[in-house]
Design a protein around this motif. Structure first.
Motif, short mmCIF file in Angstrom:
data_model
loop_
_atom_site.label_atom_id
_atom_site.label_comp_id
_atom_site.label_asym_id
_atom_site.label_seq_id
_atom_site.Cartn_x
_atom_site.Cartn_y
_atom_site.Cartn_z
N GLU A 47 0.85 -1.17 0.00
CA GLU A 47 0.00 0.00 0.00
C GLU A 47 0.90 1.23 0.00
N ARG A 65 -7.09 10.27 -0.15
CA ARG A 65 -8.46 10.21 0.36
C ARG A 65 -9.14 11.56 0.15
N LEU A 113 -13.86 8.66 0.62
CA LEU A 113 -13.22 7.45 0.10
C LEU A 113 -11.72 7.52 0.27
N ARG A 114 -11.14 6.32 0.43
CA ARG A 114 -9.70 6.23 0.24
C ARG A 114 -9.50 5.41 -1.03
N LYS A 132 -8.68 0.84 -6.60
CA LYS A 132 -9.18 0.14 -5.41
C LYS A 132 -9.73 1.23 -4.52
N TYR A 133 -10.85 0.98 -3.89
CA TYR A 133 -11.36 2.03 -3.02
C TYR A 133 -11.91 1.44 -1.75
N GLU A 134 -12.07 2.30 -0.79
CA GLU A 134 -12.58 1.89 0.50
C GLU A 134 -13.40 3.07 1.00
N ARG A 164 -11.07 -6.27 5.41
CA ARG A 164 -10.87 -5.02 6.13
C ARG A 164 -11.36 -5.10 7.59
#
Ligand code: ADP
Ligand code: MG
Length: 698
Positions: A47, A65, A113-114, A132-134, A164
């Protein structure tokens, strides 16, 4: 509060883990703190350090983010694109996902979002395609306020419990749990082998500083698993030799000569050597536990017969257990034939012997009126009791696990606590890695020589277009008085996928092989029918036998000189080797033709190994590498315990090390009961005590 937490405490007791998370984890079987620590990531992802948008550079994997300021879906289905704009006050970042229309229901303006992905220059700004998102909730955002580059653990997850969530719980649990983990391996032992402490190893897996740490942590945990297994196996071996007695057979030069005179052949050098190893062992009262491995056709049955006759000469009984009825019957027939003029009583017990016949047979067995009992796993059933079982032979060991061996052992125990000598034979050569684990408690003898006059089997590969030529060659062989096998992967056809034995037999009889006597044999036929067909084939009344893998082991017709395997890519290599061992049993040159469409280049390469070597051991190793231990030795069947970290193909060096270490350790301390060993003893018994039947210690 945290002082009261133990490794066995519920995960929800750890401060910072929400009850809902604990409930979710329970759906993965994770309830106790220790279980979560032992739940290892399946991989790690690099990451990138997070940076403000104004500092992001194009053509790098970036991480940032921000808040979604707008989104939009355009196009349809596979052509659709979902676009979003993310801002963090320092700049903006354009995001685009292709073929992901469902995102419209998931991402909305105002969400935080990140994201991570490769940034490209786009409209004077930056864009990430398929990032890719979170989604960041307030709580998570403070939780995971990491902006450093790191290796992020990815856990085996489920739809309900994403990686996660597991990661967040692990982050809470580790600081509490790691100090409580006591290492069962003594420190000096560890440092000599350059292994990290157990608690460190777990930390390295869950929160590695770098790649080397992952490798180091993994190595420790894999070695640990292998060591526990090897310690269990070594303990078992010690217990067997120390606490049980077997009948010591009498072997004199006279009995040796007498037994040899009963056998139809002069033994090969390798057979003689193994017979020597065996009789040395059988004359002692220490129970043997020996594996005899020898390639197909190397003559293991003769060696087994020798051992059984040694028992009979000493007024004891012997048993021979085969994996299938066909094979048991065949052993029975050939041994009965060999001993026709001798005063040795041989009987056959299979699942087909029932009712009064069975009762009478069992009574004779218990009274000692049967000298050699041949059978299938029916020998293992409860009411089978011997009068004085001294030698138990298990043929084709790979189909029987440790547990069956243990049951067979008890068959001799009724009288005076004696246990029989157990000899297992395998024609499917067992890769070294497996024999070290699954059969780690066995001594191994190898018959590495074929009886004289054997012709090597020439193996070739043919594409289906050449079938006509292949069968013309079969016809020529038949016309010169020889016989053939044709093997199909299944009994019934599956349309478009597979041609089964039934249809193949019909096709050949009416087509390429018309005019020849083509019969069919498979496992679903009644025993009598099957036996009748095999007998007719043996007597030369059938030219070509179309069969499934029922003929895989043992079937012995020396006049059969050619085998055609249809759809050969459907078989494992070891199985093909086994099958082709049905030919080349006489003095005539034999051949095996593997027919397969070139499904994949790999598939063809795999089959070509068969054409290049006749060495069953090499083939078995390759098969094992290609298909893995699970396929070949389904762990339920074989008793092979599953490993969480260790990988029998990758970790062969570790395995060898663990084995030597375990043997040395048990030699010093057979019960692991010295001071400082209690943890390791508990761990061995907990993991392997049951399947290895490690006495009442566990
Ligand atoms: P496997 O090791 O595959 O079980 P078998 O015991 O079935 O092999 O033996 C294969 C063939 O070789 C049989 O036909 C057997 O009768 C024959 N055979 C075994 N030992 C000898 C020997 N010493 N000399 C000649 N033929 C032998
Ligand atoms: Mg055999």
């Amino acid at each position: 509060m945290s002082e009261r937490i133990a490794l066995t405490s519920p995960i929800a007791d750890v401060p910072g883990v929400r009850d809902q998370t604990a409930r979710d984890l329970a759906t993965l079987g994770l309830r106790a703190v220790g279980q979560l620590v032992a739940y290892l990531p399946s991989r790690h992802e690099h990451e990138e350090a997070e940076a403000p948008m104004s500092e992001l550079a194009p053509d790098h994997i970036v991480s940032a983010r921000g808040e979604i300021t707008s989104c939009r879906l355009s196009g349809y289905g596979k052509r659709s694109r979902f676009q979003a704009v993310l801002s963090d006050g320092t700049g903006r970042l354009d995001l685009v996902w292709f073929n992901a229309p469902y995102l419209r229901g998931k991402l909305h303006p105002g969400m935080r979002l990140r994201v991570q992905g490769k940034a490209k220059t786009y409209n004077h700004g930056l864009q990430i395609a398929n990032p890719k998102y979170e989604v960041l909730s307030d709580e998570i955002e403070t939780d995971s306020d990491k902006t450093e580059a790191r290796l992020r653990p990815i856990y085996p997850a489920s739809e309900r419990v994403p990686s996660r969530v597991i990661e967040q719980a692990v982050v809470k649990v580790l600081p509490v749990a790691l100090p409580m983990i006591a290492d069962h391996l003594p420190e000096t032992f560890r440092t000599e082998r350059d292994l990290p402490d157990l608690s460190d190893a777990y930390r390295m897996m869950h929160a590695p500083e770098n790649e080397e740490e992952i490798a180091r942590g993994r190595r420790r945990l894999a070695y640990d698993e292998l060591l526990m297994l090897q310690l269990g196996v070594a303990m078992k071996r010690y217990q067997l030799r120390d606490s049980q007695r077997a009948p010591a057979l009498r072997a004199s030069p006279a009995s040796h000569d007498k037994i040899l005179s009963m056998l139809p052949f002069t033994l090969t050098g390798a057979q003689q050597r193994v017979v020597g190893e065996l009789s040395d062992e059988l004359t002692r009262d220490i129970p043997s536990n020996r594996l005899i491995q020898g390639d197909v056709g190397s003559g293991k049955t003769m060696v087994a017969l020798y051992a059984m006759l040694l028992a009979v000469e000493s007024n004891h009984q012997a048993a021979l257990m085969a994996p299938t009825e066909i094979l048991a019957e065949q052993h029975f027939e050939s041994i009965s034939r060999t001993l026709a003029n001798q005063d040795v009583r041989v009987e056959l017990l299979t699942g087909s012997v029932i009712g009064g016949d069975r009762d009478a047979m069992l009574a004779r067995l218990e009274e000692g009126k049967i000298d050699i009992l041949i059978g299938t796993h029916a020998l293992l059933t409860e009411h089978v009791r011997f009068n004085s079982l001294a030698v138990a032979i298990i043929d084709e060991q790979h189909r029987f696990g440790v547990e069956q061996r243990a049951v067979l052992r008890t068959k001799g125990e009724d009288e005076g606590g004696m246990t029989p000598h157990v000899v297992v034979m395998t024609a499917t050569p067992i890769p070294r890695t497996v024999s070290l684990t699954l059969f780690g408690d066995l001594d191994v003898s190898t018959i590495d020589e074929l009886p004289p006059g054997r012709q090597p089997i020439e193996t070739t590969y043919s594409p289906p277009e050449d079938r006509e030529q292949v069968y013309q060659a079969v016809r020529r062989r038949v016309e010169s008085g020889e016989q053939a096998y044709v093997v199909a992967p299944a009994i019934d056809s599956e349309s478009g996928v597979l041609v089964g034995a039934r249809d193949l037999q019909r096709e050949l009889e009416d087509g390429f092989l018309s005019g020849l006597r083509v019969a069919l044999v498979h496992g679903r036929l009644k025993r009598n029918t099957r036996e009748h067909i095999m007998e007719r084939f043996r007597r030369g009344l059938i030219d070509v036998l179309v069969a499934t893998t029922v003929i895989e082991v043992g079937v012995d017709v020396p006049n059969a000189t050619v085998m055609v395997v249809e759809q050969a890519d459907r078989f494992g290599l070891a199985q093909l080797h086994q099958l082709r061992g049905r030919v080349g049993r006489g003095s005539k040159a034999s051949e095996c033709v593997l027919i397969s469409s070139p499904v994949t280049t790999d598939g063809v390469e795999r089959l070509k190994i068969m054409t290049k070597t006749g060495d069953g051991f090499r083939i078995a190793e390759r098969d094992f590498e290609i298909r893995g231990p699970g396929e070949i030795f389904g762990s339920k069947q074989s008793g092979l315990p599953p490993f969480r970290v260790a990988d029998l193909i990758r970790d062969t060096d570790l395995l060898a090390r663990a084995r030597t270490d375990a043997q040395e350790w048990i030699r010093r301390s057979p019960e692991l009961s010295f001071e400082g060993e209690i943890l390791v003893q508990q761990r061995v018994l907990k993991t392997h005590g049951r399947w290895l039947g490690l006495g009442d210690t566990g």
